[in-house]
Every structure is written in structure tokens, then in C-alpha cells.
Enzyme design. Structure first.
Site, PDB file in Angstrom:
ATOM      1  N   GLU A 152    -133.178  32.902 -66.702  1.00 25.03           N
ATOM      2  CA  GLU A 152    -133.819  33.652 -67.782  1.00 25.03           C
ATOM      3  C   GLU A 152    -135.005  32.862 -68.325  1.00 25.03           C
ATOM      4  OE1 GLU A 152    -130.949  35.438 -70.424  1.00 25.03           O
ATOM      5  OE2 GLU A 152    -129.652  35.970 -68.749  1.00 25.03           O
ATOM      6  N   ASN A 207    -133.501  18.921 -68.091  1.00 20.81           N
ATOM      7  CA  ASN A 207    -132.431  19.111 -67.114  1.00 20.81           C
ATOM      8  C   ASN A 207    -132.560  18.188 -65.911  1.00 20.81           C
ATOM      9  OD1 ASN A 207    -131.461  21.148 -68.611  1.00 20.81           O
ATOM     10  ND2 ASN A 207    -132.468  22.769 -67.444  1.00 20.81           N
ATOM     11  N   HIS A 237    -117.457  43.619 -70.151  1.00 22.98           N
ATOM     12  CA  HIS A 237    -116.652  42.395 -70.122  1.00 22.98           C
ATOM     13  C   HIS A 237    -117.556  41.197 -70.347  1.00 22.98           C
ATOM     14  CE1 HIS A 237    -113.476  44.359 -67.244  1.00 22.98           C
ATOM     15  NE2 HIS A 237    -113.334  44.772 -68.497  1.00 22.98           N
ATOM     16  N   GLU A 238    -117.604  40.675 -71.551  1.00 23.01           N
ATOM     17  CA  GLU A 238    -118.277  39.387 -71.758  1.00 23.01           C
ATOM     18  C   GLU A 238    -117.237  38.322 -71.422  1.00 23.01           C
ATOM     19  OE1 GLU A 238    -121.464  37.962 -72.463  1.00 23.01           O
ATOM     20  OE2 GLU A 238    -120.080  36.436 -71.763  1.00 23.01           O
ATOM     21  N   HIS A 275    -124.318  40.506 -65.410  1.00 25.27           N
ATOM     22  CA  HIS A 275    -125.338  39.745 -66.136  1.00 25.27           C
ATOM     23  C   HIS A 275    -125.004  38.255 -66.064  1.00 25.27           C
ATOM     24  CE1 HIS A 275    -127.710  42.731 -68.743  1.00 25.27           C
ATOM     25  NE2 HIS A 275    -127.151  43.398 -67.745  1.00 25.27           N
ATOM     26  N   GLU A 276    -126.040  37.444 -66.024  1.00 26.94           N
ATOM     27  CA  GLU A 276    -125.920  35.973 -65.964  1.00 26.94           C
ATOM     28  C   GLU A 276    -125.164  35.478 -64.740  1.00 26.94           C
ATOM     29  OE1 GLU A 276    -124.530  37.305 -69.069  1.00 26.94           O
ATOM     30  OE2 GLU A 276    -126.526  37.421 -69.937  1.00 26.94           O
ATOM     31  N   GLU A 316    -128.427  41.317 -63.741  1.00 24.30           N
ATOM     32  CA  GLU A 316    -129.528  40.909 -64.607  1.00 24.30           C
ATOM     33  C   GLU A 316    -130.192  39.694 -63.940  1.00 24.30           C
ATOM     34  OE1 GLU A 316    -128.673  38.663 -68.035  1.00 24.30           O
ATOM     35  OE2 GLU A 316    -130.022  39.799 -69.308  1.00 24.30           O
ATOM     36  N   GLU A 371    -134.033  42.315 -73.285  1.00 24.52           N
ATOM     37  CA  GLU A 371    -133.470  41.744 -74.514  1.00 24.52           C
ATOM     38  C   GLU A 371    -134.253  40.529 -75.004  1.00 24.52           C
ATOM     39  OE1 GLU A 371    -129.925  41.849 -72.308  1.00 24.52           O
ATOM     40  OE2 GLU A 371    -129.467  39.759 -72.640  1.00 24.52           O
TER      41      GLU A 371
HETATM   42  C1  NOJ Z   1    -126.086  38.749 -72.548  1.00 19.83           C
HETATM   43  C2  NOJ Z   1    -126.373  40.025 -71.879  1.00 19.83           C
HETATM   44  O1  NOJ Z   1    -127.495  39.937 -71.052  1.00 19.83           O
HETATM   45  C3  NOJ Z   1    -126.539  41.066 -72.946  1.00 19.83           C
HETATM   46  O2  NOJ Z   1    -126.994  42.277 -72.387  1.00 19.83           O
HETATM   47  C4  NOJ Z   1    -125.238  41.215 -73.682  1.00 19.83           C
HETATM   48  O3  NOJ Z   1    -125.375  42.159 -74.691  1.00 19.83           O
HETATM   49  C5  NOJ Z   1    -124.833  39.876 -74.288  1.00 19.83           C
HETATM   50  N1  NOJ Z   1    -124.855  38.870 -73.289  1.00 19.83           N
HETATM   51  C6  NOJ Z   1    -123.456  39.920 -74.909  1.00 19.83           C
HETATM   52  O4  NOJ Z   1    -122.486  39.917 -73.903  1.00 19.83           O
HETATM   53 CA    CA Z   2    -128.653  37.831 -70.269  1.00 12.82          CA
END
Ligand code: NOJ
Ligand code: CA
Length: 696
Positions: free
Chosen positions: A170, A191, A411-412, A480-481, A499, A505
Site C-alpha cells: 500500500e 525497513n 472477515h477482518e 485485502h492485505e 486489494e 480508502e
Molecule cells: C483494511 C481494508 O482494506 C478496509 O477495506 C477495511 O475496511 C479495513 N481494513 C477494516 O478491516
Molecule cells: Ca487495505
């Protein structure tokens, strides 16, 4: 997935020890040569239109406690074959894809160390790929200490790059010469010490352009059971060296023979648009492994999401001070009153999404734990099955289904692999129980257990195991991530999005970001970029939010065409779409699956114009985006059918539109066109245009 073989021609031959051998692309423009150095190390080089484009570059591996994979090798034999087949993707930019290449497989042996390795090269009209294959041999398990693959560039050239990192992609892209990469800090120098990267370490897919106007792109394909490859640059000689993401004990990978590595891929062309249309990465991946794909469907969706991103509401249910999930009693807690995923609000979104023809609605912050998450780096937080008290999972799913749409699960994982793996079966079963067919999963933060990272072999295996498990339960995944994609969506088309780059975002990105992503991140597969922002100033949503989207509305519409994905979100809130329902019409109309795509004009990081034909009818859609420079463009409609009339609706930037000063100004006009027409358009700084072209 059906696979249609239009023609196949296989020629096999064995040649004994030969010093140098080569294979050319079907059109003869690219030639790859292979040879062995005096020390017995394999190497390759590439010519494009007879000019050196990749100079002699070393190949091989360093294996822990085992000699013989880097030098002392001789050629045992080599095979060549050709392939010209066509395959049908479940979803895509085109409804069929040609897979046409010449292949050379070199069998190597180190007699003294008694080790074997094969290198398979494929040369296409749009580039080259190679992978290593470790046949069954005396040594069963090998610990890879380093991959020695090089990409020796023909000189200093322009690169669009993001810095090496094991946990995120990102970043905004930097455009510089190779010789200038170390001059830029971009925050990654901190890093360097931890990672072993040089200060010229970069990630793939890496976009490059020579001073002679040759476009190159280095990436990898089919990343399975192996760490992600980054590149370290020797910026004196302009040689990139493979840098594999290390595992927790600093080795790079553990493999068991027989084993094939991911493909190392280089796209090559003198036209920027050819890089955008290249299917090299998809072609290097295995065919679809899911037998029944009838349940995999492209998705246009909205979400109870942007209001959390902008600070208008929250993921959490109550205040987080001194919070301890283990002892907290949600049932009797006092809510803070700003929880976005509440029954009433979700119903409002369901109504709007269904009235406007969307397929799904994402809801984040539906499950307990958010109070105990961000920044705490706890290993066990979410359980993925317990809703907040004000989110009635059954009633809301029933209501959505009665309105013809589905809810999208979220799902986070909090980047806690062990915790997610502990819950995943129950989490997917819950989805099946309530009729969810897709999940947005996320991996925010430092990986747990500590010392793990986002891109090593263990994590790569984790992501794929989630995708295959989801396929068994007929669930589509939008990660994502997770590690940046490498074309695995061909093999597992339930991987409907990712993503793995800076998306909407990040509200303040430079306008040119959307003109580089299709050249880089999107080469591995579609991105859940979440376009469609109509209200550019966020100050009214939350006190202190000074963010401002740096794009015009016409630019946001164009992204549905320029940023290919079978999963597209209308990311803004319903009220902003109601305010501008005329512009919203384009988002409602634009399809998410295509029978044909034609990249009309492009330059990395500057502008992209593409025309795509709806997979389900004869209509076309065109999108164009620009960086911070205004541009005029003459849209030649010669891609339309002859002797046919179409109704075109053009969504263009207003005369004074500007990504910063006047982002919400747009003009919409409709007129009749045929394939003989040329439509003049102007893109404002940070702007763009979108056209729907419906056959009469
Ligand atoms: C990062 C994600 O890219 C985003 O879309 C999400 O809302 C947040 N994490 C929370 O999980
Ligand atoms: Ca993200």
C-alpha cells in the site's frame, strides 16, 4: 470452466550437451537464449526485435547444507515444444484467451553433488516466462537459502516502483530512473536493516521503459507454496536479483521434491497498450481446478463501509477504553450510538442497493471484537461468528434475499493466521447457513504469530488454503492485505478480487495512481479498488476529517472501465448517489464482465483509455483517466459494428473541473453514433471520461 483446444502442436526433441540454445516467440520478435557459464552456472538472455533487452542473467539456487544447485552443472538434455490453444475464463476482460508459446525445457545435473534441476522457458509474443523444476532426487527436502535469478537490464531506464516490504504494497508509485531509486526514501529505508533489502529493493509487478521506448514488466505467476519474490537492484550494473521473502527463521522456503517454483515473467513490447492487454501472467497459471463454476458470478456491490472509512460511523459498538473482550458483556453494554452495522441502517442500504440493481451489500463491523483490535496486536480477537447485539444476522439476510440481493461477509482476520485458521470452518459454515456467497477478508497489521509476515511461504499457503476451502463451500473470496496476486484467479476463479495495493480508502493519492495500477498491480489479477466516490470533501462527515479525494466525478466513473475487475463496488453512500442520480446512472449501467477489451491508448502513470464490450449484449463502454494533467482525446469509434447505430452517453469533466479545485463538476450528453464517428473529449486535471454506447 470449459477449455477449448483450437489447435495443438507438440514437437519433442532431445539434444545432448549444447553450449547455448535458444527459443523464439511464435512471431519471432522475442528470442531467449540459454547457456552455462565456465563455472557451470545456468544463465539466460533475451533479445527483442534483435536488440538485447535482458542481458546475460544468472539462474539457480543456494540450498542450505547442500551444494550443486548454483554451479557445476551440465546440460543432460533439452526438450522443445509449441502450444497454440485457447481457453475460456469464467469471467474476464475477454471471453476467450489464446495461449500461444514456444517452450524449451533444459534438464541440468551436477554430477559431483548428485543434484538435478530443470528450467522450463516459455516464449510468447508478449514476453517470456521461466520456472525451476526440482525432479525427484536423492535429496527429498530442500531448504532454499536464496534464489539466484537475475534480470540484467540493458541499461539505466525509467521504472515505476514501490519499495521492498514484506507486509504491504500500500504505497504510491515513484517514477524514477533505475540509477535514482536509492535517492528516494518513501519511508522504506527504516525497513532496510530489518529485511536485508538493499535500499534499492522494489516489489513486482515492476513497470519499466527503456529510452528507446520498449516497455517491460517483471512479475511472477502462479505463486504457490513459495514466498513472494521481490527484486534487489545492483544499480551500478542495473541487474535485478530475486529476493525471496524470508520465513520466521530467515530461510526462504522449504520444499519437497518433486517441486515446481512459481514462474518468473517478463512482459515485453514497444507499445504500452500491449502491456495492459498482455495475458502472460494468466497463461502461465494452471487451468481452472474448480469443476463446477456455475456458482461463481461477477459482483457489483455497495457497502456499509465508506461511512466508517470517512469517520461518519464506526465498526465498533461501544467505547473501547480499558476494554477486555474476554470479560466484556456486549448484551448489557451501553452502545456509543455510532455503530454503522445496525439493523436500521443496513436495511436502508439493502433498499437502496436493491432498487438500483446491485448484486450484493458488504457490511463491516457486524461481529464482536472491534473494540479490542486496532493497534493492540492481540493474537485472538475476532471469532467471525458472533454478531453485535444490534445486527440481526438472520433477519437481515432474509430481508436482503427478499429484495433480490445478498449480503457480503466481512472477515477482518487482524492478521492472526492461527486465530483465523481456528475459526474458518465455523465462519464459512455460518455463511452457508445464512446464504452469503462472498467474503471480503482482510489482514491488517503485524502478522501473528510474531515474526511471521504477509508474503512468506507460510502466509502464501494460508491464503491459498482459504481460497480452496472457500471453493469447497461455494464461496467467492476478495482478499485485502493478502499477498499481491499472480494470476491464480485462472486456477481458482472464486478468487474474485484482491486489494494488495493502495485503493480508494487512501483518499489523498496522487491522481496518476489510477493510471499506473493497471500496468502493475492489476497484471496479477483484479483489484477491489472501490471506486465511485461522488462527494470529494469529507469535512462534513466527521469533525476533524480534512481529507479530500483527489479526483473528479468523471474520473471515478471511468475507473469502472479502466480498472478491470469482476468485483466492482459503488463505494460512496446512498445519499450522495441520490444527489447525483444522473451520473450514478453510469455505475448502474456498467457491466462487470466483458466479451472483448481494447486498450486504445496509454502511457504508464499518465493516462489510459480502454473500450470494453458487455459480455451479455452488444453494448460498449469506454473509460479514460488522466494524471494531474488535462488532456484532449479523440475517441475513434471504429471498434463498433459496421452499419449499426448506437446511442452514446458521454460523462465528461465540467469546463472548470479540477481534482482539487472543482472535483464535482461534470457534463452529461447523449447523441447517436456509428463506427465512423470520432468523439472529441477533454479530461480535466485528475479527471477522465466515461461513455456508455448502447446498440439501437
Ligand atoms: C483494511 C481494508 O482494506 C478496509 O477495506 C477495511 O475496511 C479495513 N481494513 C477494516 O478491516
Ligand atoms: Ca487495505
Amino acid at each position: 470452466m470449459r477449455s477449448v483446444i483450437t489447435s495443438i502442436c507438440i514437437v519433442l526433441c532431445s539434444i545432448l550437451q549444447i553450449a547455448a540454445q535458444s527459443v523464439s516467440s511464435p512471431d519471432g520478435q522475442i528470442q531467449l537464449s540459454f547457456s552455462i557459464t565456465d563455472l557451470g552456472q545456468p544463465q539466460y538472455s533475451v533479445l527483442y526485435k534483435s536488440n538485447p533487452i535482458i542481458k546475460e542473467s544468472k539462474l539457480g539456487f543456494r540450498v542450505k547444507n547442500k551444494k550443486g544447485f548454483d554451479n557445476g552443472m551440465t546440460i543432460v538434455s533439452s526438450d522443445v515444444k509449441s502450444n497454440d490453444t485457447t481457453w475460456i475464463p469464467v469471467w474476464g476482460e475477454n471471453d476467450s484467451i489464446r495461449d500461444n508459446y514456444n517452450e524449451m525445457l533444459i534438464h541440468l545435473k551436477n554430477k559431483e553433488a548428485n543434484t538435478l534441476i530443470n528450467i522450463r522457458f516459455r516464449v510468447y509474443n508478449d514476453g517470456v516466462g521461466f520456472r525451476y523444476e526440482f525432479p525427484v532426487q536423492k535429496a527429498k527436502k530442500l531448504i532454499i537459502a536464496d534464489e539466484l535469478s537475475e534480470f540484467a537490464m540493458s541499461g539505466d531506464m525509467t521504472a515505476w516502483w514501490i519499495p521492498g516490504d514484506y507486509d504491504t504494497q500500500e504505497y504510491e508509485y515513484t517514477k524514477s530512473r533505475l540509477s535514482e531509486i536509492r535517492m528516494f526514501d518513501n519511508g522504506h529505508m527504516q525497513n532496510v536493516a530489518q529485511t536485508g533489502f538493499s535500499s534499492t529493493g522494489v516489489q513486482t509487478s515492476l513497470m519499466l521503459k527503456t529510452d528507446d521506448g520498449i516497455y517491460l514488466n517483471i512479475h511472477e505467476a502462479a505463486l504457490v507454496d513459495f514466498p513472494a519474490m521481490h527484486l534487489n537492484l545492483d544499480d551500478t550494473n542495473f541487474v535485478f536479483k530475486s529476493w525471496l521473502t524470508p520465513n520466521i527463521n530467515n530461510d526462504k522456503a522449504e520444499i519437497v521434491t518433486p517441486f515446481s517454483t512459481p514462474w518468473r515473467a517478463i512482459m515485453i513490447s514497444d507499445k504500452a497498450t500491449d502491456i495492459l492487454s498482455s495475458n502472460l501472467i494468466l497463461n502461465l497459471n494452471d487451468p481452472c481446478k474448480i469443476i463446477d463454476t456455475s456458482w461463481i458470478k461477477p459482483i457489483k456491490y455497495m457497502g456499509v463501509w465508506w461511512e466508517m472509512i470517512t469517520g461518519k460511523s464506526t465498526w465498533s459498538y461501544c467505547d473501547a477504553e480499558n476494554f477486555d473482550l474476554a470479560t466484556f458483556d456486549y448484551a448489557n453494554a451501553i452502545p456509543h450510538g455510532r455503530h454503522g452495522a445496525n439493523n436500521e441502517n443496513v436495511k436502508h442500504y439493502i433498499d437502496f442497493a436493491s432498487e438500483n440493481g446491485f448484486d450484493q451489500l458488504l457490511i463491516e463491523g457486524w461481529n464482536i471484537g472491534w473494540e479490542d483490535w486496532f493497534g493492540k496486536e492481540k493474537e485472538f480477537v475476532f471469532d467471525f461468528i458472533t454478531p453485535y447485539p444490534d445486527f440481526d444476522i438472520k433477519a437481515l439476510n432474509d430481508y436482503a434475499h427478499s429484495k433480490g440481493i445478498r449480503l457480503m461477509m466481512h472477515h477482518e482476520t487482524s492478521a492472526s493466521l492461527r486465530n483465523y485458521e481456528r475459526w474458518i470452518d465455523r465462519a464459512y459454515d455460518l455463511m452457508n447457513e445464512y446464504g452469503y456467497t462472498s467474503v471480503k477478508s482482510g489482514y491488517v497489521g503485524k502478522f501473528q504469530p510474531r515474526g511471521e509476515n504477509h508474503y512468506n511461504q507460510n502466509s502464501v499457503n494460508h491464503y491459498l488454503s482459504c481460497i480452496t476451502k472457500a471453493a469447497e463451500k461455494k464461496i467467492m473470496v476478495n482478499g485485502h492485505e493478502a499477498v499481491r496476486p499472480t494470476g491464480l484467479c485462472r486456477t481458482y476463479p472464486n478468487l474474485i478480487g484482491n486489494e494488495s495495493a493502495m485503493g480508494t480508502e487512501y483518499q489523498n493519492m496522487k491522481p496518476g495512481h489510477v493510471a499506473i495500477l493497471p500496468f502493475t498491480r492489476l497484471k496479477g489479477g483484479p483489484m477491489d479498488f472501490t471506486p465511485g466516490i461522488f462527494r470529494m470533501d469529507f469535512s462534513s462527515f466527521a469533525p476533524g476529517n480534512t481529507e479530500h479525494k483527489r479526483a473528479t466525478i468523471a474520473n471515478q466513473l471511468a475507473l469502472y472501465v479502466t480498472m478491470y475487475s469482476p468485483l466492482q463496488m459503488a463505494a460512496d453512500m446512498p445519499e450522495h448517489y441520490s444527489e447525483k442520480s444522473d451520473a450514478f446512472q453510469f455505475i448502474k449501467d456498467v457491466p462487470v464482465d466483458w466479451s472483448r477489451s481494447i486498450y486504445l491508448d496509454a502511457e504508464p502513470g499518465e493516462y489510459i483509455v480502454v473500450a470494453r464490450k458487455d459480455k451479455n449484449n452488444a453494448n460498449w463502454y469506454v473509460g479514460g483517466v488522466t494524471d494531474s494533467n488535462a488532456r484532449y482525446y479523440e475517441l475513434n469509434c471504429d471498434f463498433l459494428d459496421e452499419d449499426s447505430l448506437y446511442e452514446a452517453t458521454l460523462y465528461m469533466d465540467g469546463i472548470t473541473a479540477h481534482y482539487d479545485k472543482n472535483p464535482e463538476s461534470y457534463i452529461i450528453t447523449s447523441f447517436e453514433i456509428s463506427n465512423l464517428d470520432i468523439i472529441p473529449v477533454r479530461m480535466a486535471p485528475g479527471g477522465g471520461f466515461a461513455v456508455s454506447i448502447k446498440k439501437k
